[in-house]
Write a protein that holds these residues in place. Structure first.
Motif, PDB file in Angstrom:
ATOM      1  N   LEU A   1      43.441 -19.744 -17.980  1.00 12.82           N
ATOM      2  CA  LEU A   1      44.462 -18.738 -18.249  1.00 12.82           C
ATOM      3  C   LEU A   1      43.917 -17.393 -17.797  1.00 12.82           C
ATOM      4  CD1 LEU A   1      47.099 -17.723 -19.673  1.00 12.82           C
ATOM      5  CD2 LEU A   1      45.653 -17.407 -21.704  1.00 12.82           C
ATOM      6  N   PHE A   2      44.662 -16.708 -16.963  1.00 12.39           N
ATOM      7  CA  PHE A   2      44.266 -15.392 -16.474  1.00 12.39           C
ATOM      8  C   PHE A   2      45.325 -14.380 -16.891  1.00 12.39           C
ATOM      9  CE2 PHE A   2      42.564 -18.522 -13.582  1.00 12.39           C
ATOM     10  CZ  PHE A   2      41.253 -18.133 -13.442  1.00 12.39           C
ATOM     11  N   VAL A   3      44.893 -13.276 -17.471  1.00 24.13           N
ATOM     12  CA  VAL A   3      45.799 -12.206 -17.858  1.00 24.13           C
ATOM     13  C   VAL A   3      45.286 -10.929 -17.210  1.00 24.13           C
ATOM     14  CG1 VAL A   3      46.790 -10.894 -19.762  1.00 24.13           C
ATOM     15  CG2 VAL A   3      46.270 -13.332 -20.070  1.00 24.13           C
ATOM     16  N   ALA A   4      46.119 -10.330 -16.349  1.00 24.59           N
ATOM     17  CA  ALA A   4      45.729  -9.102 -15.657  1.00 24.59           C
ATOM     18  C   ALA A   4      46.653  -7.976 -16.070  1.00 24.59           C
ATOM     19  CB  ALA A   4      45.787  -9.299 -14.145  1.00 24.59           C
ATOM     20  N   GLY A   5      46.078  -6.906 -16.527  1.00 25.83           N
ATOM     21  CA  GLY A   5      46.836  -5.709 -16.863  1.00 25.83           C
ATOM     22  C   GLY A   5      46.568  -4.621 -15.845  1.00 25.83           C
TER      23      GLY A   5
END
Length: 65
Positions: free
Chosen positions: A26-30
């Protein structure tokens, strides 16, 4: 649901490089930060994050879920 006919897991130590095993990522980029969570078939967890001025989103794509 994830389907894989030949599931293999060998790494059990937390934050091992489990991308070498079958895993879910799971990758979360802000805007200014990035978080990654991976779990292999044995339940081993790898977490990583980055933030600040050196953080770049080169090559990332936006998607809606």
């Amino acid at each position: 649901m994830v389907e894989e006919p030949f599931v293999e897991g060998t790494l059990t130590e937390r934050d091992s490089l489990i991308y070498e095993n079958n895993d879910i990522e799971l990758f979360v980029a802000g805007r200014d930060a990035y978080y990654e969570l991976e779990i292999n078939s044995l339940g081993t967890i790898y977490e990583s994050s980055s933030s600040g001025r050196g953080y770049e989103r080169a090559g990332t794509r936006r998607c809606r879920v």
